[in-house]
Design an enzyme around this catalytic site. Structure first.
Site, PDB file in Angstrom:
ATOM      1  N   ASP A  18      41.141  42.837  36.150  1.00  0.00           N
ATOM      2  CA  ASP A  18      40.079  42.715  35.156  1.00  0.00           C
ATOM      3  C   ASP A  18      40.196  41.382  34.403  1.00  0.00           C
ATOM      4  O   ASP A  18      41.225  41.094  33.792  1.00  0.00           O
ATOM      5  CB  ASP A  18      40.178  43.852  34.144  1.00  0.00           C
ATOM      6  CG  ASP A  18      40.152  45.231  34.793  1.00  0.00           C
ATOM      7  OD1 ASP A  18      40.721  45.399  35.889  1.00  0.00           O
ATOM      8  OD2 ASP A  18      39.584  46.151  34.180  1.00  0.00           O
ATOM      9  N   HIS A  20      37.764  40.180  31.973  1.00  0.00           N
ATOM     10  CA  HIS A  20      37.283  40.345  30.595  1.00  0.00           C
ATOM     11  C   HIS A  20      37.036  39.000  29.909  1.00  0.00           C
ATOM     12  O   HIS A  20      37.480  38.758  28.784  1.00  0.00           O
ATOM     13  CB  HIS A  20      38.264  41.186  29.782  1.00  0.00           C
ATOM     14  CG  HIS A  20      38.151  42.657  30.057  1.00  0.00           C
ATOM     15  ND1 HIS A  20      36.992  43.366  29.831  1.00  0.00           N
ATOM     16  CD2 HIS A  20      39.050  43.538  30.575  1.00  0.00           C
ATOM     17  CE1 HIS A  20      37.179  44.631  30.175  1.00  0.00           C
ATOM     18  NE2 HIS A  20      38.405  44.763  30.645  1.00  0.00           N
ATOM     19  N   ASP A  47      34.936  44.479  35.787  1.00  0.00           N
ATOM     20  CA  ASP A  47      35.162  44.136  34.381  1.00  0.00           C
ATOM     21  C   ASP A  47      35.363  42.636  34.234  1.00  0.00           C
ATOM     22  O   ASP A  47      36.366  42.162  33.702  1.00  0.00           O
ATOM     23  CB  ASP A  47      36.330  44.913  33.788  1.00  0.00           C
ATOM     24  CG  ASP A  47      35.932  46.301  33.305  1.00  0.00           C
ATOM     25  OD1 ASP A  47      34.780  46.707  33.547  1.00  0.00           O
ATOM     26  OD2 ASP A  47      36.770  46.987  32.695  1.00  0.00           O
ATOM     27  N   ASN A  73      33.219  49.331  34.639  1.00  0.00           N
ATOM     28  CA  ASN A  73      32.553  50.117  33.601  1.00  0.00           C
ATOM     29  C   ASN A  73      31.930  49.234  32.523  1.00  0.00           C
ATOM     30  O   ASN A  73      30.944  49.615  31.889  1.00  0.00           O
ATOM     31  CB  ASN A  73      33.512  51.139  32.979  1.00  0.00           C
ATOM     32  CG  ASN A  73      34.658  50.515  32.213  1.00  0.00           C
ATOM     33  OD1 ASN A  73      35.383  49.668  32.748  1.00  0.00           O
ATOM     34  ND2 ASN A  73      34.842  50.909  30.972  1.00  0.00           N
ATOM     35  N   HIS A  74      32.459  48.025  32.324  1.00  0.00           N
ATOM     36  CA  HIS A  74      31.865  47.139  31.325  1.00  0.00           C
ATOM     37  C   HIS A  74      30.547  46.555  31.812  1.00  0.00           C
ATOM     38  O   HIS A  74      29.605  46.407  31.017  1.00  0.00           O
ATOM     39  CB  HIS A  74      32.855  46.046  30.925  1.00  0.00           C
ATOM     40  CG  HIS A  74      33.865  46.535  29.934  1.00  0.00           C
ATOM     41  ND1 HIS A  74      33.786  46.285  28.578  1.00  0.00           N
ATOM     42  CD2 HIS A  74      34.965  47.304  30.102  1.00  0.00           C
ATOM     43  CE1 HIS A  74      34.791  46.866  27.959  1.00  0.00           C
ATOM     44  NE2 HIS A  74      35.535  47.481  28.866  1.00  0.00           N
ATOM     45  N   HIS A 177      40.972  48.703  35.621  1.00  0.00           N
ATOM     46  CA  HIS A 177      40.485  49.617  34.587  1.00  0.00           C
ATOM     47  C   HIS A 177      41.551  50.086  33.600  1.00  0.00           C
ATOM     48  O   HIS A 177      41.353  50.007  32.397  1.00  0.00           O
ATOM     49  CB  HIS A 177      39.790  50.825  35.223  1.00  0.00           C
ATOM     50  CG  HIS A 177      39.162  51.758  34.241  1.00  0.00           C
ATOM     51  ND1 HIS A 177      38.218  51.338  33.324  1.00  0.00           N
ATOM     52  CD2 HIS A 177      39.319  53.095  34.028  1.00  0.00           C
ATOM     53  CE1 HIS A 177      37.827  52.373  32.598  1.00  0.00           C
ATOM     54  NE2 HIS A 177      38.481  53.437  32.989  1.00  0.00           N
TER      55      HIS A 177
END
Length: 214
Positions: A18, A20, A47, A73-74, A177
Site C-alpha cells: 500500500d 497511500h 490503496d 478499499n481506499h 490492507h
C-alpha cells in the site's frame, strides 16, 4: 475472473504494498532495485491514495504501461464518495486531499484510473501463478470471480487469526490492507503492507521470490 498477465520473459516482475500517497517512497524503492520500465513490471496491492502527500500522482501510475494495480478499499471509498455522494467515510479515512481539486475533475480522473484497477490479478511466474488482491482471497482461488467485494477489499480475518491454510488452486497470493511490521507469510499468502502512512516504509518484492517461498 482476475486480470491475467503472461510471464515476463524480458525482465523482472515486482509487487509493492500500500502506497497511500507516498510517491517518494516508491521512487526510492524502484531505484534500489534498478527498476527498468522498458522490461520490468510493477504490480500493486492497491490503496494508492489517501493519508500521504501525493495521492493523485500515485493514483495516476495506473496509466503507465509498466504499472498495474488492483483496487483497494481506499479507491472504493473514493469511488462511493464521488459517484454516490457518500463522502463521510472517505473524508474520515484520509480523503481530505480531494479538497484540492474541483469535484468534476477529481471524479473524471478517479473514474479513468478505477477502470484500470480490477479486484484481482493473476501473474504467471517461473514457479507458478501468483494472485493479487487487496485484502483477502477466497479459500479457493478458482472462486475468485464470485468472491464478495467485502472479502477482497476489507477483510482482515486471515491476518488477525494467523490462518496458515493454503489458498487452493494458486501458487501464492499477495495482499496488503492490514499493516504488519515485516512482510508476513501465512500459508501461501504474503502480506506486504508495512503501513507507509505511519511507518515511512513500503515493501517491494519480486513475484518469483514470493512464489518460490511456498
Amino acid at each position: 475472473m482476475p486480470r491475467q498477465f503472461e510471464r515476463n520473459t524480458r525482465g523482472h516482475d515486482y509487487v509493492v504494498g500500500d502506497l497511500h500517497g507516498h510517491f517518494e517512497l516508491l521512487e526510492q524503492a524502484l531505484d534500489d532495485v534498478n527498476f527498468r520500465p522498458d522490461r520490468d513490471r510493477l504490480f500493486s496491492v492497491g490503496d494508492l491514495i489517501d493519508r500521504g502527500p501525493q495521492s493523485m500522482r500515485c493514483l495516476e501510475l495506473v496509466h503507465e504501461p509498466w504499472f498495474n494495480a488492483v483496487c483497494g478499499n481506499h479507491e472504493s471509498m473514493a469511488q462511493r464518495a464521488l459517484l454516490e455522494d457518500q463522502w463521510g467515510l472517505w473524508l474520515l479515512n484520509g480523503g481530505d486531499w480531494s479538497q484540492q481539486f474541483e469535484t468534476d475533475e477529481l471524479r473524471q480522473r478517479l473514474s479513468d484510473a478505477i477502470q484500470k484497477m480490477p479486484l484481482a490479478m493473476e501473474i504467471d511466474t517461473v514457479h507458478g501463478p501468483v494472485g493479487i488482491v487487496h485484502a483477502e482471497p477466497p479459500a479457493d482461488w478458482a472462486n475468485i470471480g464470485e468472491a464478495p467485494h467485502e472479502l477482497l477489499l476489507w477483510s482482515r480475518q486471515r491476518v488477525e487469526s494467523r490462518t496458515v491454510t493454503p489458498i487452493a488452486n494458486i501458487t501464492a497470493v499477495v495482499v496488503g490492507h492490514t499493516p504488519v511490521t515485516a512482510p508476513l507469510m501465512l500459508g501461501n499468502v504474503r502480506n506486504i503492507d508495512l503501513g507507509s502512512f505511519f511507518s515511512g516504509r513500503i515493501c517491494m518484492e519480486r513475484l518469483d521470490d514470493i512464489a518460490a517461498m511456498v
